[in-house]
Write a protein that holds these residues in place. Structure first.
Motif, PDB file in Angstrom:
ATOM      1  N   UNK A 104       0.827  -1.206   0.000  1.00 47.97           N
ATOM      2  CA  UNK A 104       0.000   0.000   0.000  1.00 47.97           C
ATOM      3  C   UNK A 104       0.860   1.255   0.000  1.00 47.97           C
ATOM      4  N   UNK A 105       1.901   1.276   0.833  1.00 50.10           N
ATOM      5  CA  UNK A 105       2.779   2.451   0.903  1.00 50.10           C
ATOM      6  C   UNK A 105       3.463   2.683  -0.439  1.00 50.10           C
ATOM      7  N   UNK A 106       3.915   1.596  -1.067  1.00 48.44           N
ATOM      8  CA  UNK A 106       4.577   1.712  -2.377  1.00 48.44           C
ATOM      9  C   UNK A 106       3.615   2.263  -3.428  1.00 48.44           C
ATOM     10  N   UNK A 151       1.137   9.399  -5.855  1.00 48.77           N
ATOM     11  CA  UNK A 151       1.524  10.798  -5.678  1.00 48.77           C
ATOM     12  C   UNK A 151       2.434  11.252  -6.821  1.00 48.77           C
ATOM     13  N   UNK A 152       3.350  10.381  -7.231  1.00 51.45           N
ATOM     14  CA  UNK A 152       4.229  10.720  -8.353  1.00 51.45           C
ATOM     15  C   UNK A 152       3.420  10.892  -9.636  1.00 51.45           C
ATOM     16  N   UNK A 211      -5.945  11.504   1.213  1.00 51.17           N
ATOM     17  CA  UNK A 211      -4.822  11.875   0.352  1.00 51.17           C
ATOM     18  C   UNK A 211      -5.315  12.637  -0.877  1.00 51.17           C
ATOM     19  N   UNK A 212      -6.402  12.145  -1.488  1.00 51.40           N
ATOM     20  CA  UNK A 212      -6.973  12.843  -2.639  1.00 51.40           C
ATOM     21  C   UNK A 212      -7.420  14.247  -2.251  1.00 51.40           C
ATOM     22  N   UNK A 213      -8.073  14.364  -1.101  1.00 47.35           N
ATOM     23  CA  UNK A 213      -8.541  15.673  -0.625  1.00 47.35           C
ATOM     24  C   UNK A 213      -7.361  16.623  -0.413  1.00 47.35           C
ATOM     25  N   UNK A 214      -6.266  16.110   0.160  1.00 46.44           N
ATOM     26  CA  UNK A 214      -5.076  16.944   0.386  1.00 46.44           C
ATOM     27  C   UNK A 214      -4.475  17.370  -0.956  1.00 46.44           C
TER      28      UNK A 214
END
Length: 290
Positions: free
Chosen positions: A73-75, A81-82, A269-272
């Motif tokens: 998940x972290x990967x 994000x990239x 994350x999408x909201x940020x």
């Protein structure tokens, strides 16, 4: 008996509420309540049995597992994000360029508009899967003629990675630009031509007219397209995090509660990301206006 005076303003308000009431009820039942229930399940260990759903409260454990026990998940989150940082500017810039070209007085304007919008109509999970399997989302011959190797040798790894990523995924990125092109095109057709005439009288070149007239007028639509691009890419069926959430939903190792926790982390994350992009664009508009 209390009588309410029906003013014209109140009558218009009631008329408006009557039109949106069905939407409000539908939003509450089919969107708001499932989101609240999903948030509740993200704090539970969920077991689906023939007798129904059984839950056990585990506090923040699902959220901790997402970051501390699930390297996949972290990967995938960093990869997402990239993707956002690289793809969104390219999509918006490409859409603006194509809209400017189609907006010119050229023949077959409607045909070109249809060609660029066609991928939006036929793009679906199975179609994109087939394109990916056949390598149709990259520029033909880019690896055959050593372009990727040349870029990796000329640039440092920090710069080479995003550049090679763009070359490998450029066709896929352009496929996501159809709606944005139409939005920009609609905005360009609403720009007052007298502004360009005044700019030409003042001696402005076409390049200066773009930066001083076109871009400031189109900035609200740039914001709309940035938001649309982020949401569209983030919710696309083949998005790796979406696929990961689906895989965890009925997994015996993680389960439905963990999948809900991952979904809520992804939502935040999408909201940020949206807040950052909107903030940067509003800052750009504010500085440009001074």
């Amino acid at each position: 008996m209390i009588k309410l005076k029906m003013t014209n303003r109140r009558r218009k308000s009631l008329t408006g509420l009557s039109f949106v009431s069905l939407w409000i009820v539908g939003f509450g039942i089919f969107t708001c309540w499932p989101m609240i229930y999903s948030l509740y399940l993200s704090f539970q260990k969920v077991k689906i049995t023939p007798l129904g759903i059984k839950t056990t409260y585990v506090s923040m454990q699902n959220y901790k597992n997402a970051f501390l026990s699930d390297p996949v998940f972290v990967e995938k989150l960093f990869a997402y994000l990239k993707t956002m940082v690289l793809n969104v500017p390219i999509i918006v810039v490409f859409s603006m360029i194509i809209a400017l070209l189609i907006n010119q007085n050229i023949k077959f304007k409607g045909l070109f508009r249809t060609i660029f919008f066609l991928p939006v109509v036929i793009t679906s999970g199975p179609v994109i899967n087939e394109l990916l399997s056949q390598g149709a989302t990259t520029i033909p011959g880019i690896e055959k003629y050593g372009v990727i190797s040349l870029i990796e040798n000329m640039l440092s790894p920090a710069f080479a990675e995003p550049v090679t990523y763009l070359f490998k995924q450029i066709i896929m990125v352009l496929w996501f630009s159809g709606v944005q092109i139409l939005i920009f095109l609609a905005g360009l057709q609403k720009v007052d031509t007298s502004l360009y005439e005044a700019a030409r009288i003042d001696g402005a070149s076409p390049w200066e007219s773009f930066w001083k007239v076109t871009l400031p007028v189109m900035m609200p639509l740039v914001l709309v397209n940035v938001i649309y691009s982020i949401v569209y890419i983030s919710t696309f069926a083949l998005n790796e995090i979406i696929v990961l959430i689906k895989e965890n939903m009925f997994s015996t190792l993680t389960g439905f509660g963990y999948a809900n926790a991952v979904a809520w982390i992804y939502f935040v994350i999408i909201f940020i990301m949206l807040a950052i992009w909107v903030g940067l664009l509003n800052l750009r508009r504010g500085s440009g206006g001074r």
